[in-house]
Design an enzyme around this catalytic site. Structure first.
Site, mmCIF file in Angstrom:
data_model
loop_
_atom_site.group_PDB
_atom_site.id
_atom_site.type_symbol
_atom_site.label_atom_id
_atom_site.label_comp_id
_atom_site.label_asym_id
_atom_site.label_seq_id
_atom_site.Cartn_x
_atom_site.Cartn_y
_atom_site.Cartn_z
ATOM 1 N N TYR A 22 0.781 -1.230 0.000
ATOM 2 C CA TYR A 22 0.000 0.000 0.000
ATOM 3 C C TYR A 22 0.816 1.286 0.000
ATOM 4 O O TYR A 22 0.256 2.375 -0.020
ATOM 5 C CB TYR A 22 -0.944 0.007 1.214
ATOM 6 C CG TYR A 22 -1.912 -1.138 1.189
ATOM 7 C CD1 TYR A 22 -2.989 -1.151 0.308
ATOM 8 C CD2 TYR A 22 -1.759 -2.234 2.040
ATOM 9 C CE1 TYR A 22 -3.881 -2.207 0.275
ATOM 10 C CE2 TYR A 22 -2.652 -3.296 2.015
ATOM 11 C CZ TYR A 22 -3.706 -3.269 1.136
ATOM 12 O OH TYR A 22 -4.585 -4.317 1.103
ATOM 13 N N HIS A 97 -9.278 0.354 -6.042
ATOM 14 C CA HIS A 97 -8.416 -0.439 -5.164
ATOM 15 C C HIS A 97 -6.978 -0.028 -5.417
ATOM 16 O O HIS A 97 -6.571 0.170 -6.560
ATOM 17 C CB HIS A 97 -8.593 -1.937 -5.414
ATOM 18 C CG HIS A 97 -9.978 -2.401 -5.134
ATOM 19 N ND1 HIS A 97 -10.433 -2.617 -3.852
ATOM 20 C CD2 HIS A 97 -11.019 -2.634 -5.965
ATOM 21 C CE1 HIS A 97 -11.707 -2.986 -3.910
ATOM 22 N NE2 HIS A 97 -12.092 -2.984 -5.174
#
Length: 137
Positions: A22, A97
């Site tokens: 991330y 996403h």
């Protein structure tokens, strides 16, 4: 133009959580970048770890905003309720996403949101949000 960025569970931990997946930037810091880049758009940001709060926010803005950028995170793969909320509103939703969910566990290949979304963007890191916002221009 008024657009809500709506993030689901654990995205409040960006910058700390699994930086190899991330990245190392918090979403709050990245949101400032987005506000600067899209200065002609009224951007709002909301994050919750609670499914019902996410549904409530979708219903709250889903008939008056120009768009919703939704990263429901793990709820994407489990929440019929969030999928139904997206289906029930008039405001277009782009599902986002950060990671490419198709390169991850099999359960992440299913989305209860995609069939009602304007589009789906995944796998471009935080830039996925930029791409989603561009789709409303």
């Amino acid at each position: 133009m008024k657009i809500l960025i709506l993030n689901g569970p654990n995205l409040n931990l960006l910058g700390k959580r699994e930086p190899e997946v991330y990245g190392d930037q918090t979403f709050e810091d990245y949101f400032k970048v987005l506000q600067s880049k899209f200065s002609d758009v009224q951007l709002e940001y909301y994050q919750s770890n609670i499914e019902g709060e996410i549904i409530g926010k979708i219903q709250e803005v889903g008939f008056s905003y120009d768009g919703i950028v939704l990263n429901a995170a793990s709820y994407t793969h489990t929440s019929v309720g969030i999928g139904d909320a997206v289906k029930a509103i008039e405001t277009p939703v782009v599902e986002v996403h950060i990671s490419n969910t198709h390169k991850r566990e099999d359960f992440r290949h299913v989305s209860y949101i995609s069939s009602s979304a304007k589009g789906v963007i995944l796998g471009f890191g935080l830039q996925s949000y930029d791409l989603a916002l561009e789709s409303f221009m």
